[in-house]
Design an enzyme around this catalytic site. Structure first.
Site, mmCIF file in Angstrom:
data_model
loop_
_atom_site.group_PDB
_atom_site.id
_atom_site.type_symbol
_atom_site.label_atom_id
_atom_site.label_comp_id
_atom_site.label_asym_id
_atom_site.label_seq_id
_atom_site.Cartn_x
_atom_site.Cartn_y
_atom_site.Cartn_z
ATOM 1 N N ARG A 43 71.793 38.870 51.020
ATOM 2 C CA ARG A 43 70.885 37.843 51.544
ATOM 3 C C ARG A 43 71.129 36.498 50.849
ATOM 4 O O ARG A 43 71.075 35.441 51.488
ATOM 5 C CB ARG A 43 69.430 38.307 51.379
ATOM 6 C CG ARG A 43 68.432 37.364 51.997
ATOM 7 C CD ARG A 43 67.016 37.971 52.076
ATOM 8 N NE ARG A 43 66.036 36.939 52.316
ATOM 9 C CZ ARG A 43 65.105 36.547 51.446
ATOM 10 N NH1 ARG A 43 64.981 37.150 50.273
ATOM 11 N NH2 ARG A 43 64.288 35.578 51.741
ATOM 12 N N HIS A 47 72.055 33.162 52.866
ATOM 13 C CA HIS A 47 71.194 31.967 52.846
ATOM 14 C C HIS A 47 71.881 30.773 52.190
ATOM 15 O O HIS A 47 71.576 29.621 52.518
ATOM 16 C CB HIS A 47 69.862 32.275 52.156
ATOM 17 C CG HIS A 47 68.893 32.989 53.035
ATOM 18 N ND1 HIS A 47 67.531 32.886 52.903
ATOM 19 C CD2 HIS A 47 69.100 33.827 54.076
ATOM 20 C CE1 HIS A 47 66.936 33.633 53.832
ATOM 21 N NE2 HIS A 47 67.875 34.230 54.547
ATOM 22 N N HIS A 173 71.023 43.803 58.673
ATOM 23 C CA HIS A 173 69.676 44.347 58.461
ATOM 24 C C HIS A 173 69.653 45.864 58.382
ATOM 25 O O HIS A 173 68.570 46.454 58.275
ATOM 26 C CB HIS A 173 68.704 43.822 59.532
ATOM 27 C CG HIS A 173 68.224 42.432 59.251
ATOM 28 N ND1 HIS A 173 67.444 41.714 60.113
ATOM 29 C CD2 HIS A 173 68.415 41.621 58.177
ATOM 30 C CE1 HIS A 173 67.180 40.520 59.589
ATOM 31 N NE2 HIS A 173 67.770 40.434 58.420
ATOM 32 N N TRP A 189 64.463 48.683 57.359
ATOM 33 C CA TRP A 189 64.813 48.855 58.771
ATOM 34 C C TRP A 189 65.202 50.301 59.094
ATOM 35 O O TRP A 189 65.245 50.694 60.252
ATOM 36 C CB TRP A 189 65.955 47.922 59.151
ATOM 37 C CG TRP A 189 65.571 46.478 59.283
ATOM 38 C CD1 TRP A 189 65.198 45.850 60.442
ATOM 39 C CD2 TRP A 189 65.535 45.470 58.271
ATOM 40 N NE1 TRP A 189 64.938 44.523 60.195
ATOM 41 C CE2 TRP A 189 65.133 44.265 58.877
ATOM 42 C CE3 TRP A 189 65.795 45.458 56.886
ATOM 43 C CZ2 TRP A 189 64.986 43.057 58.176
ATOM 44 C CZ3 TRP A 189 65.654 44.264 56.190
ATOM 45 C CH2 TRP A 189 65.256 43.086 56.824
HETATM 46 FE FE1 DDH Z 1 67.828 38.756 57.199
HETATM 47 N N1 DDH Z 1 65.860 38.868 56.660
HETATM 48 N N2 DDH Z 1 67.333 37.617 58.808
HETATM 49 N N3 DDH Z 1 69.788 38.581 57.660
HETATM 50 N N4 DDH Z 1 68.284 39.840 55.549
HETATM 51 C C1 DDH Z 1 65.341 39.552 55.596
HETATM 52 C C2 DDH Z 1 66.036 40.367 54.723
HETATM 53 C C3 DDH Z 1 67.406 40.509 54.732
HETATM 54 C C4 DDH Z 1 66.080 37.253 59.171
HETATM 55 C C5 DDH Z 1 64.918 37.419 58.432
HETATM 56 C C6 DDH Z 1 64.833 38.210 57.292
HETATM 57 C C7 DDH Z 1 70.301 37.926 58.728
HETATM 58 C C8 DDH Z 1 69.564 37.418 59.807
HETATM 59 C C9 DDH Z 1 68.188 37.277 59.824
HETATM 60 C C10 DDH Z 1 69.561 40.226 55.194
HETATM 61 C C11 DDH Z 1 70.751 39.758 55.727
HETATM 62 C C12 DDH Z 1 70.847 38.980 56.867
HETATM 63 C C13 DDH Z 1 63.937 39.323 55.536
HETATM 64 C C14 DDH Z 1 62.997 39.899 54.486
HETATM 65 C C15 DDH Z 1 63.612 38.497 56.575
HETATM 66 C C16 DDH Z 1 62.239 37.976 56.953
HETATM 67 C C17 DDH Z 1 63.032 39.066 53.194
HETATM 68 C C18 DDH Z 1 62.135 39.685 52.143
HETATM 69 O O1 DDH Z 1 60.926 39.778 52.396
HETATM 70 O O2 DDH Z 1 62.652 40.069 51.081
HETATM 71 C C19 DDH Z 1 66.110 36.650 60.489
HETATM 72 C C20 DDH Z 1 64.916 36.103 61.221
HETATM 73 C C21 DDH Z 1 67.422 36.691 60.900
HETATM 74 C C22 DDH Z 1 67.952 36.253 62.219
HETATM 75 O O3 DDH Z 1 69.198 36.282 62.420
HETATM 76 C C23 DDH Z 1 67.223 35.915 63.246
HETATM 77 C C24 DDH Z 1 71.728 37.826 58.622
HETATM 78 C C25 DDH Z 1 72.622 37.107 59.638
HETATM 79 C C26 DDH Z 1 72.080 38.478 57.456
HETATM 80 C C27 DDH Z 1 73.434 38.647 56.853
HETATM 81 O O4 DDH Z 1 73.566 38.976 55.719
HETATM 82 C C28 DDH Z 1 74.663 38.408 57.633
HETATM 83 C C29 DDH Z 1 69.475 41.218 54.135
HETATM 84 C C30 DDH Z 1 70.660 41.938 53.499
HETATM 85 C C31 DDH Z 1 68.129 41.395 53.846
HETATM 86 C C32 DDH Z 1 67.497 42.359 52.821
HETATM 87 C C33 DDH Z 1 67.180 41.633 51.546
HETATM 88 C C34 DDH Z 1 66.542 42.527 50.499
HETATM 89 O O5 DDH Z 1 66.099 41.961 49.490
HETATM 90 O O6 DDH Z 1 66.478 43.745 50.657
#
Ligand code: DDH
Length: 288
Positions: A43, A47, A173, A189
């Site tokens: 993540r 980001h 996810h 998930w």
């Molecule tokens: Fe995500 N993500 N993400 N995400 N994401 C969250 C957690 C993690 C969205 C929202 C959230 C991607 C796309 C989207 C990962 C990777 C990726 C969380 C929760 C939210 C909310 C955060 C928390 O509470 O800790 C949304 C909306 C989108 C979207 O595309 C519409 C993408 C593209 C990726 C990537 O890596 C390519 C990962 C891994 C997590 C888990 C993090 C954790 O601490 O566990």
């Protein structure tokens, strides 16, 4: 300007095989979440990179700007200090690596070590060494989980991705969970949040997703057990016909998903980056 960025040739002084190994050693911790920092490293890499805009070529991982206020404190980045702090000792151990390279490499290591595809990676992103060295990337460039397909497209088209790439990236996810004290959402998930799989897609299609009954933000849980979750934005991948065709392909064919994810994740981590011409591409072997 040069005094505001790390020295251009510093990236050459780092043994990235050693950094890979040391990041891999930081993944496991039985007291943290589901036992691994891998998901939060992924993540962080996403980001750091996903702020890119192809229109004005701002944002992206260059500069390592996600560690500075205000970007560090944007709502979308809540909780990512956990990943940065975990990685900080490696910045001390390898002072010549840029934060921008360290954060993106951590995402690659996590994906590979959690069983995902090999993700080719290049070093050479310069760092901004002070917050003032860069204009802050505006807030609001990362997706809002409460919204649907139109918003998701707006966000990812701005970076230069197409529908197939967007679906592949969403497959991340399969990893990790939502935290009520970070995003406000709750839960993983699927049942194996520390393994990189195509389960986001199989879970989306195989379950009936119903609104979670609680006081928190609107989200879905699986009807059968209530243990697993989907964000409203995730559900858009099931309901939008163009997204769904790729969801169906990736649910059936994990190899196809792995190949497409790797390509899209490389592109994500390189958005807006001007690599030195002599920067090699590494294809690290997953450790035993
Ligand atoms: Fe995500 N993500 N993400 N995400 N994401 C969250 C957690 C993690 C969205 C929202 C959230 C991607 C796309 C989207 C990962 C990777 C990726 C969380 C929760 C939210 C909310 C955060 C928390 O509470 O800790 C949304 C909306 C989108 C979207 O595309 C519409 C993408 C593209 C990726 C990537 O890596 C390519 C990962 C891994 C997590 C888990 C993090 C954790 O601490 O566990």
């Amino acid at each position: 300007s040069s005094e505001l960025t790390t020295a251009e040739a510093d990236w050459k002084k780092v043994n990235y095989y050693n950094v890979y190994k040391d990041i891999a050693d930081l993944l496991e911790d039985e007291d943290y979440d589901d036992g691994s920092y891998g998901p939060v490293f992924v993540r962080l890499a996403w980001h750091a990179s996903g702020t890119y805009s192809k229109k004005d070529r701002t944002g992206g991982s260059t500069g390592g700007t996600i560690r500075f206020h205000p970007e560090a404190n944007y709502g979308a980045n809540a909780g990512l200090h956990v990943a940065r702090e975990r990685l900080e000792p490696l910045k001390k151990k390898y002072p010549h690596i840029s934060y921008a390279d360290l954060y993106t490499l951590a995402g690659v290591v996590a994906i590979q070590e959690l069983g995902g595809p090999v993700v080719p990676w290049r070093p050479g992103r310069p760092d901004a060494i002070t917050a003032a060295a860069v204009a802050a990337t505006p807030d609001g460039r990362l997706p809002d989980a409460a919204q649907g397909a139109d918003h998701v497209r707006d966000i990812f088209y701005r970076m230069g991705f197409n529908d197939q790439e967007i679906v592949a990236l969403e497959g991340a996810h399969a990893l990790g969970r939502c935290h009520t004290d970070r995003s406000g959402f709750d839960g993983p998930w699927n049942a194996s949040p520390t393994a990189f799989t195509n389960f986001l897609f199989t879970e989306l299609l195989d379950n009936t997703w119903v609104p979670k009954k609680w006081d928190g933000p609107f989200q879905y849980v699986d009807k059968a057990t209530g243990q697993f979750m989907m964000l409203p934005a995730d559900i858009a991948f099931k309901t939008d016909p163009k997204f769904r065709q790729y969801v169906e392909q990736y649910a059936k064919d994990q190899d196809l998903f792995f190949a497409d994810f790797s390509k899209a994740f490389v592109k994500l981590l390189e958005l807006g980056v001007q690599f030195p011409e002599d920067a090699p591409v590494y294809q690290f072997k997953p450790l035993e």
